[in-house]
Design a protein around this motif. Structure first.
Motif, PDB file in Angstrom:
ATOM      1  N   CYS A 247     -12.158   4.990  11.480  1.00 41.79           N
ATOM      2  CA  CYS A 247     -11.435   4.622  10.257  1.00 41.79           C
ATOM      3  C   CYS A 247     -10.521   3.422  10.443  1.00 41.79           C
ATOM      4  N   THR A 248     -10.542   2.832  11.622  1.00 43.47           N
ATOM      5  CA  THR A 248      -9.598   1.750  11.901  1.00 43.47           C
ATOM      6  C   THR A 248      -9.700   0.631  10.874  1.00 43.47           C
ATOM      7  N   ASP A 249     -10.927   0.205  10.592  1.00 46.17           N
ATOM      8  CA  ASP A 249     -11.109  -0.909   9.664  1.00 46.17           C
ATOM      9  C   ASP A 249     -10.701  -0.514   8.242  1.00 46.17           C
ATOM     10  N   ARG A 250     -11.065   0.694   7.820  1.00 42.54           N
ATOM     11  CA  ARG A 250     -10.721   1.130   6.472  1.00 42.54           C
ATOM     12  C   ARG A 250      -9.214   1.248   6.288  1.00 42.54           C
ATOM     13  N   ILE A 251      -8.528   1.771   7.313  1.00 46.77           N
ATOM     14  CA  ILE A 251      -7.068   1.893   7.233  1.00 46.77           C
ATOM     15  C   ILE A 251      -6.419   0.512   7.214  1.00 46.77           C
ATOM     16  N   ALA A 252      -6.934  -0.400   8.047  1.00 43.71           N
ATOM     17  CA  ALA A 252      -6.401  -1.766   8.059  1.00 43.71           C
ATOM     18  C   ALA A 252      -6.579  -2.419   6.694  1.00 43.71           C
ATOM     19  N   SER A 253      -7.731  -2.180   6.059  1.00 37.84           N
ATOM     20  CA  SER A 253      -7.968  -2.718   4.721  1.00 37.84           C
ATOM     21  C   SER A 253      -7.012  -2.113   3.703  1.00 37.84           C
ATOM     22  N   LEU A 254      -6.744  -0.813   3.837  1.00 42.36           N
ATOM     23  CA  LEU A 254      -5.818  -0.143   2.933  1.00 42.36           C
ATOM     24  C   LEU A 254      -4.418  -0.726   3.047  1.00 42.36           C
ATOM     25  N   LEU A 255      -4.000  -1.044   4.270  1.00 39.62           N
ATOM     26  CA  LEU A 255      -2.634  -1.508   4.508  1.00 39.62           C
ATOM     27  C   LEU A 255      -2.366  -2.904   3.954  1.00 39.62           C
ATOM     28  N   VAL A 256      -3.403  -3.656   3.636  1.00 41.93           N
ATOM     29  CA  VAL A 256      -3.168  -4.995   3.079  1.00 41.93           C
ATOM     30  C   VAL A 256      -3.385  -5.027   1.571  1.00 41.93           C
ATOM     31  N   LYS A 257      -3.671  -3.883   0.961  1.00 43.67           N
ATOM     32  CA  LYS A 257      -3.809  -3.835  -0.494  1.00 43.67           C
ATOM     33  C   LYS A 257      -2.462  -4.124  -1.161  1.00 43.67           C
ATOM     34  N   GLU A 258      -2.514  -4.623  -2.398  1.00 42.33           N
ATOM     35  CA  GLU A 258      -1.282  -4.982  -3.106  1.00 42.33           C
ATOM     36  C   GLU A 258      -0.371  -3.797  -3.343  1.00 42.33           C
ATOM     37  N   TYR A 259      -0.938  -2.584  -3.396  1.00 52.35           N
ATOM     38  CA  TYR A 259      -0.116  -1.408  -3.667  1.00 52.35           C
ATOM     39  C   TYR A 259       0.419  -0.736  -2.403  1.00 52.35           C
ATOM     40  N   SER A 260       0.132  -1.291  -1.220  1.00 53.89           N
ATOM     41  CA  SER A 260       0.605  -0.672   0.024  1.00 53.89           C
ATOM     42  C   SER A 260       1.982  -1.163   0.448  1.00 53.89           C
ATOM     43  N   THR A 261       2.454  -2.225  -0.187  1.00 52.45           N
ATOM     44  CA  THR A 261       3.782  -2.766   0.105  1.00 52.45           C
ATOM     45  C   THR A 261       4.515  -2.974  -1.217  1.00 52.45           C
ATOM     46  N   ILE A 262       5.746  -2.551  -1.286  1.00 52.59           N
ATOM     47  CA  ILE A 262       6.535  -2.733  -2.500  1.00 52.59           C
ATOM     48  C   ILE A 262       7.224  -4.093  -2.444  1.00 52.59           C
ATOM     49  N   THR A 263       6.937  -4.928  -3.410  1.00 53.77           N
ATOM     50  CA  THR A 263       7.537  -6.258  -3.471  1.00 53.77           C
ATOM     51  C   THR A 263       9.007  -6.163  -3.897  1.00 53.77           C
ATOM     52  N   SER A 264       9.691  -7.285  -3.846  1.00 56.32           N
ATOM     53  CA  SER A 264      11.096  -7.292  -4.277  1.00 56.32           C
ATOM     54  C   SER A 264      11.193  -6.930  -5.757  1.00 56.32           C
ATOM     55  N   GLU A 265      10.230  -7.418  -6.564  1.00 58.00           N
ATOM     56  CA  GLU A 265      10.240  -7.057  -7.976  1.00 58.00           C
ATOM     57  C   GLU A 265       9.911  -5.579  -8.155  1.00 58.00           C
ATOM     58  N   GLY A 266       9.004  -5.061  -7.308  1.00 60.87           N
ATOM     59  CA  GLY A 266       8.701  -3.636  -7.347  1.00 60.87           C
ATOM     60  C   GLY A 266       9.920  -2.795  -7.003  1.00 60.87           C
ATOM     61  N   ARG A 267      10.742  -3.288  -6.078  1.00 59.32           N
ATOM     62  CA  ARG A 267      11.975  -2.570  -5.720  1.00 59.32           C
ATOM     63  C   ARG A 267      12.913  -2.485  -6.923  1.00 59.32           C
ATOM     64  N   LYS A 268      12.971  -3.550  -7.706  1.00 60.72           N
ATOM     65  CA  LYS A 268      13.816  -3.523  -8.900  1.00 60.72           C
ATOM     66  C   LYS A 268      13.294  -2.481  -9.896  1.00 60.72           C
ATOM     67  N   SER A 269      11.972  -2.432 -10.046  1.00 54.94           N
ATOM     68  CA  SER A 269      11.381  -1.439 -10.941  1.00 54.94           C
ATOM     69  C   SER A 269      11.689  -0.029 -10.467  1.00 54.94           C
ATOM     70  N   MET A 270      11.561   0.209  -9.168  1.00 57.78           N
ATOM     71  CA  MET A 270      11.812   1.538  -8.622  1.00 57.78           C
ATOM     72  C   MET A 270      13.274   1.931  -8.801  1.00 57.78           C
ATOM     73  N   LYS A 271      14.165   0.995  -8.569  1.00 56.94           N
ATOM     74  CA  LYS A 271      15.592   1.264  -8.763  1.00 56.94           C
ATOM     75  C   LYS A 271      15.866   1.622 -10.224  1.00 56.94           C
ATOM     76  N   TRP A 272      15.278   0.848 -11.138  1.00 59.94           N
ATOM     77  CA  TRP A 272      15.427   1.118 -12.572  1.00 59.94           C
ATOM     78  C   TRP A 272      14.972   2.533 -12.908  1.00 59.94           C
ATOM     79  N   PHE A 273      13.796   2.907 -12.439  1.00 58.61           N
ATOM     80  CA  PHE A 273      13.264   4.230 -12.750  1.00 58.61           C
ATOM     81  C   PHE A 273      14.134   5.336 -12.165  1.00 58.61           C
ATOM     82  N   ARG A 274      14.469   5.221 -10.898  1.00 57.22           N
ATOM     83  CA  ARG A 274      15.177   6.307 -10.226  1.00 57.22           C
ATOM     84  C   ARG A 274      16.577   6.511 -10.802  1.00 57.22           C
ATOM     85  N   GLU A 275      17.249   5.437 -11.177  1.00 59.46           N
ATOM     86  CA  GLU A 275      18.599   5.577 -11.698  1.00 59.46           C
ATOM     87  C   GLU A 275      18.621   6.038 -13.144  1.00 59.46           C
ATOM     88  N   LYS A 276      17.507   5.897 -13.867  1.00 54.63           N
ATOM     89  CA  LYS A 276      17.463   6.317 -15.264  1.00 54.63           C
ATOM     90  C   LYS A 276      16.772   7.661 -15.472  1.00 54.63           C
TER      91      LYS A 276
END
Length: 346
Positions: A247-276
Motif C-alpha cells: 500500500c506504500t504507493d496508494r498511501i503516498a498518493s493519498l497524502l498528496v491529495k488536496e483534502y489531506s492537508t488543511i490550508t490556511s484558508e481551510g483553518r479559517k473555515s474550521m475555526k469559524w465552524f468550531r466556534e459557532k
C-alpha cells in the motif's frame, strides 16, 4: 426550526455564501455505483437502490433499521458520501457513516465516526464525530455539533480522511475536526484496516434527551439517502499478518491529495465552524479527562467556550438549554454493527 443562526437576513446569507466559496476547495472524487463497492449489512428489505445504482436509501420502520458495508477493507483512505437525513419528528433516530473493523478485531477494534442524532419535531438534527483506537471504547473522543443548514432538506457531503499521519472530518469540504497522530497516542490511533459502514437505526434508549424521547413510528418510514459514494484507499485482506498488497504507493498518493492537508484558508473555515457550531468537546471535559487525551490541542478561544464538563458555558449559541454531559449506556446495534461509544444524554 433553528440551526444556530439567529439572523436570517439576505445580507447574512450572502456573506455566508461568499465565506464558504472562498475558504473551501471542491474536491475531485471518483464516485462509485453501489454494486462496485458496497454490500447489504442487514435488513435488505429496507434498502432501496436507484435504477442507476448511484444512490441508496436506508429505511427505518417498526420492523427494523438497515445498513450497508463496503465490500472491502481499506488500509487508510478517504470515505465520503452526500447524505440527506429524514425529516419531521426524528427523535430517537440515529444515522451513522463510519469506519470500523469490529468484525475482525472484536476486542481491539478501531473506529472513526460521523453519527447524526435526530430530534423532536421543530428541533434540529445534531451530530458527533468520534475516534477509537485498538479497542479504546471506554475513552471516546466525542465532539458534538449543530449545522448551519437543515440536513433533511438537501444532500450535503460528509467525509472522513484517514491517513497514517492524521484524520480529518469534513462537511461540504469544510474541515471541522483534525486529529494529528503523535507518539503519545500509541495504539489509540486507528491503524488496522477498516470497512466503511452506513446505517440507520432506533436509538431510543439514549439519542434524544437521554432516552426520554423515543422513536415515534407514526412518522415511519424514516429515510436516509446516500449518493456520490466515494471510497479511495488501498484494499487489503485484514486477516493477513503481512499484507500481500503493497500500500506504500496508494498511501503516498493519498497524502498528496488536496483534502489531506488543511490550508490556511481551510483553518479559517474550521475555526469559524468550531466556534459557532461545536457544543461539546472531550478535549475540554476535565471531569472525564483530568488529563486531556494526548491528541488534544487546546485552543484558547475554544477553551473559553466550555465548562469543565466540555459543554458550553452559556446558552448564547443555539437559544436553548444545554444539559451537563452525562455518560450514557452502550447499546448494541444489529449484528455486525456496534454503537460508537458512550454518548451524552442530550
Amino acid at each position: 426550526m433553528e440551526y444556530g443562526i439567529h439572523s436570517r437576513t439576505p445580507l447574512f446569507f450572502c456573506l455566508l455564501f461568499l465565506f464558504l466559496l472562498y475558504t473551501t476547495i471542491a474536491f475531485n472524487h471518483t464516485t462509485l455505483r453501489f454494486h462496485e463497492a458496497y454490500s447489504p449489512l442487514f435488513s435488505d428489505f429496507n434498502i432501496q437502490r436507484s435504477p442507476d445504482d448511484k444512490t441508496v436509501r436506508l429505511l427505518l420502520n417498526r420492523f427494523s433499521g438497515s445498513g450497508i458495508i463496503s465490500s472491502d477493507y481499506y488500509n487508510y483512505g478517504f470515505f465520503s458520501a452526500s447524505i440527506k437525513l429524514p425529516a419531521e419528528n426524528t427523535a430517537g433516530v440515529v444515522v451513522a457513516f463510519y469506519t470500523s473493523n469490529v468484525d475482525t478485531y472484536e476486542r481491539n477494534h478501531d473506529e472513526l465516526d460521523i453519527e447524526f442524532m435526530g430530534n423532536v419535531k421543530g428541533k434540529p438534527w445534531r451530530f458527533q464525530t468520534n475516534m477509537y483506537g485498538n479497542g479504546s471504547t471506554s475513552h471516546g473522543r466525542e465532539e458534538r455539533y449543530r449545522l448551519w443548514f437543515d440536513p433533511s432538506k438537501d444532500s450535503h457531503r460528509y467525509s472522513i480522511l484517514w491517513t497514517p499521519k492524521n484524520t480529518i472530518f469534513y462537511v461540504d469540504e469544510i474541515p471541522i475536526r483534525e486529529i494529528v497522530r503523535n507518539a503519545a497516542m500509541a495504539g489509540d490511533y486507528p491503524s488496522k484496516p477498516m470497512s466503511l459502514y452506513a446505517t440507520i437505526w432506533d436509538a431510543s434508549t439514549w439519542a434524544t434527551n437521554g432516552g426520554k424521547e423515543k422513536v415515534d413510528y407514526k412518522y415511519e418510514p424514516f429515510v436516509s439517502e446516500f449518493t456520490n459514494l466515494v471510497l479511495e484507499g488501498c484494499i487489503v485482506d485484514p486477516t493477513e499478518q503481512i499484507s500481500s498488497t503493497n500500500c506504500t504507493d496508494r498511501i503516498a498518493s493519498l497524502l498528496v491529495k488536496e483534502y489531506s492537508t488543511i490550508t490556511s484558508e481551510g483553518r479559517k473555515s474550521m475555526k469559524w465552524f468550531r466556534e459557532k457550531y461545536m457544543y461539546y468537546s472531550s478535549c475540554y471535559d476535565s471531569i472525564r479527562y483530568p488529563v486531556p487525551p494526548p491528541e488534544c490541542v487546546v485552543v484558547p478561544s475554544e477553551r473559553e467556550m466550555f465548562q469543565n464538563s466540555g459543554r458550553l458555558r452559556e446558552k448564547m449559541k443555539f437559544g436553548g438549554n444545554h444539559r451537563r454531559h452525562r455518560r450514557g449506556q452502550r447499546s448494541r446495534r444489529p449484528r455486525k454493527v456496534e454503537v460508537t461509544g458512550q454518548v451524552a444524554a442530550l
